[in-house]
Design an enzyme around this catalytic site. Structure first.
Site, short mmCIF file in Angstrom:
data_model
loop_
_atom_site.label_atom_id
_atom_site.label_comp_id
_atom_site.label_asym_id
_atom_site.label_seq_id
_atom_site.Cartn_x
_atom_site.Cartn_y
_atom_site.Cartn_z
N ASN A 263 15.19 -10.32 -0.06
CA ASN A 263 15.35 -10.41 1.40
C ASN A 263 16.44 -9.50 1.97
OD1 ASN A 263 17.45 -12.05 0.50
ND2 ASN A 263 17.25 -13.47 2.22
N GLU B 152 24.84 -17.34 -5.31
CA GLU B 152 24.68 -17.46 -3.85
C GLU B 152 23.23 -17.86 -3.60
OE1 GLU B 152 26.92 -17.48 -1.71
OE2 GLU B 152 28.57 -16.59 -2.82
N CYS C 101 19.02 -15.95 4.27
CA CYS C 101 19.69 -17.15 3.76
C CYS C 101 20.48 -17.84 4.86
CB CYS C 101 20.58 -16.80 2.58
SG CYS C 101 21.71 -15.47 2.98
N GLU D 166 14.90 -25.97 2.77
CA GLU D 166 14.81 -24.58 3.19
C GLU D 166 13.34 -24.17 3.28
OE1 GLU D 166 16.08 -21.39 0.49
OE2 GLU D 166 17.32 -20.60 2.12
#
Ligand code: NAP
Length: 498
Positions: free
Chosen positions: A155, A253, A287, A388
């Site tokens: 992404n 992350e 994110c 998510e």
């Protein structure tokens, strides 16, 4: 478009200063058009072994190059990236789908990171301090760790790579990098830029291939001392467990469930603008994307109307076209996941007030497109408020007070980014104190990090490390305490103190 931007049909790994042809490849698909744009290697564990061997040999010499000289390579990388910015941005849009304006922003993030981390070459500060004994000197210095393995997602294929590789390299490590198979063009371009900038062979090696094979081989390799990973929580947890068994340093992350809070005193026009940008930019596949709006009930209806109005202005399509504001979804699995959450939201009783459908027909037929989608009257216990989705879907959750807004914000397993729109300075300061995310915005959306600040999240988003900022150096260095006794006699700490 494809022919003009790409000079080859098959990508190669880059190991020990050489481009290496792959035995097996797979197609890279432009999500806007469904076309195959290039082929990418599907490498093996042996390919990883070779890259780690090369990195291990190169690292010893690289660590002895003075850090300001190591940094010269990064200054040059920054300069070349700047020169190639438009080319890189177009390739990024082709492989990832994000609109060109955002692709340019992402490439700029890499350029900023190059100059910032190059500056660190003349800092990499340790500390000097006083020793407790006479004629003794004490200091702490940062030492490189060795060979590091980088695993990056699709992404932000260039920004995240720069957040990790630049601090690793300036600190004197060597790198083996596995980019996401979906977005290898940025890795290929960045590697070429490093070569042009004069990076010695073996210091950065790129091995393309699947996470299950190449990623796993990096995680399990005995000569890799650090893994820096960005991606989903499922993958991150598995990697963390494997690194734990080996006592390997790992920086993770991962996902987010980021919220914009809108209080009853907020500038609603501004809030709606921030929400639409954060929720639907990169088609919600950031994110830090806003996927929840925690709104004071007194302004809920007005805010809904403003958001709906702004959504109508968003043109969806191929991000290479100037007027397009929302690009495609990365792949079929991502699209199916988004569709499944629309059903979940409806079944849970949230009210769908915009979107909810895949776009098909005419200009959308070949690509993967989904409408910007808004649920309202969601509650915090719903799955659409907790999980998510990674798509252009946002849920409004009404609340009655500031305190309730903070509680709702914090009641998810993730802790990446949050934002609050208010004109009350007391609420601003209470919010920045009480929102338990790694990033807090005031009167802005949930996206827009600058590279000289730490990037990362609390709770289920990470494991306490940070990408970017000076803090990124902590991932790629060990602290070494150094004592120099110039008294000419044996002085025992804690014992011979006067
Ligand atoms: P992903 O499926 O976890 O993949 C991320 C990377 O891990 C890819 O390079 C993937 O390789 C590799 N991988 C997959 N399985 C692996 C395994 N078993 N061992 C080692 N590596 C493996 O995540 P994604 O779908 O690409 O990325 C989206 C996720 O990233 C979202 O959850 C998003 O929130 C998160 N993200 C977080 C941040 C942050 O800074 N917090 C930033 C951006 C994205 P292949 O795909 O090539 O197989």
């Amino acid at each position: 478009m494809t022919e003009k931007l790409l000079d080859k049909e098959v990508l190669m790994n880059y190991v020990n200063g050489e481009w290496i042809e792959a035995n097996e490849t797979t197609d890279v698909i432009n999500p806007a058009t469904g076309e195959s744009i290039i082929k990418v290697p599907l490498s093996s564990q042996e390919d990883v072994d070779q890259a780690v061997k090369a990195a291990k040999a190169a690292q010893k010499e690289w660590a002895l190059v003075p850090a300001p000289m190591r940094a010269e390579v990064l200054f040059e990388v920054g300069r070349i990236m700047k020169e190639k910015k438009e080319h890189l941005s177009k390739l990024l849009t082709m492989e990832n789908g994000k609109v060109l304006e955002e692709a340019r922003g992402e490439v700029q993030e890499g350029i900023d990171m190059a100059y910032y981390m190059a500056g660190e070459g003349r800092r990499l500060f340790g500390q000097t301090t006083n020793a407790e004994l006479k004629d003794k000197f004490a200091m702490s210095v940062r030492a490189p760790i060795g060979v590091v393995g980088l695993i990056t997602p699709w992404n932000f294929p260039i920004a995240i790579a720069t957040w990790k590789s630049f601090p690793a390299i300036v600190a004197g490590n060597a790198v083996v990098w596995k980019p996401a198979t979906e977005t290898p063009l940025m890795a290929n371009e960045l590697m070429k830029i490093f070569i042009e900038a004069g990076l010695p062979k073996g210091v950065l090696n790129v091995v393309f291939g699947s996470g299950g094979t190449v990623g796993d081989a990096l995680v399990n390799h005995k000569d890799i001392r650090v893994i820096s990973f960005t991606g989903s929580n499922d993958t991150g947890r598995r990697i963390a467990a494997k690194c734990g068994e080996q006592l390997k340093k790992v920086s993770l992350e991962m996902g987010g469930k980021n919220a914009v809070t809108v209080m009853d005193d907020a500038d609603l026009e501004l809030a709606a603008e921030g929400i639409v940008w954060s929720a639907f930019g990169t088609s919600g596949q950031r994110c830090t994307a806003c996927s929840r709006v925690i709104v004071h009930e007194a302004v809920k209806e007005d805010l809904e109307q403003l958001i709906l109005k702004k959504i109508k202005e968003l043109k969806i399509g191929n991000g290479l076209h100037d007027d397009v504001k929302v690009g495609p979804i990365i792949n079929k699995a991502g699209l199916e996941k988004i569709k499944s959450y629309i059903k979940i939201g409806k079944d849970e009783g949230a009210k769908l007030i915009a979107g909810g459908n895949e776009l098909t027909g005419d200009e959308y037929a070949a690509g993967l497109y989904f409408e910007p989608t808004v649920f309202t009257d969601a509650t915090i216990d719903m799955r659409i408020s907790q999980e998510e989705i990674f798509g252009p879907v946002v849920s409004l959750i009404p609340v009655r007070s500031f305190e309730e807004a903070i509680e709702v914000n914090n009641s998810v397993e993730y802790g990446l980014s949050s934002s609050i729109f208010t004109r009350d300075v007391n609420k601003v300061f209470k919010a920045q104190r009480d929102l338990d995310t790694g990033i807090v915005y005031v009167n802005a959306g949930t996206t827009g990090a600058e590279i000289h600040l730490p990037f990362g999240g609390t709770k289920g988003t990470g494991n306490g490390h940070r990408d970017s900022g000076v803090q990124a150096l902590d991932v790629f260095t060990e602290w070494k305490a150094v004592y120099v006794d110039y008294s000419g006699k044996l002085q025992r700490a804690q014992i011979d103190v006067e």
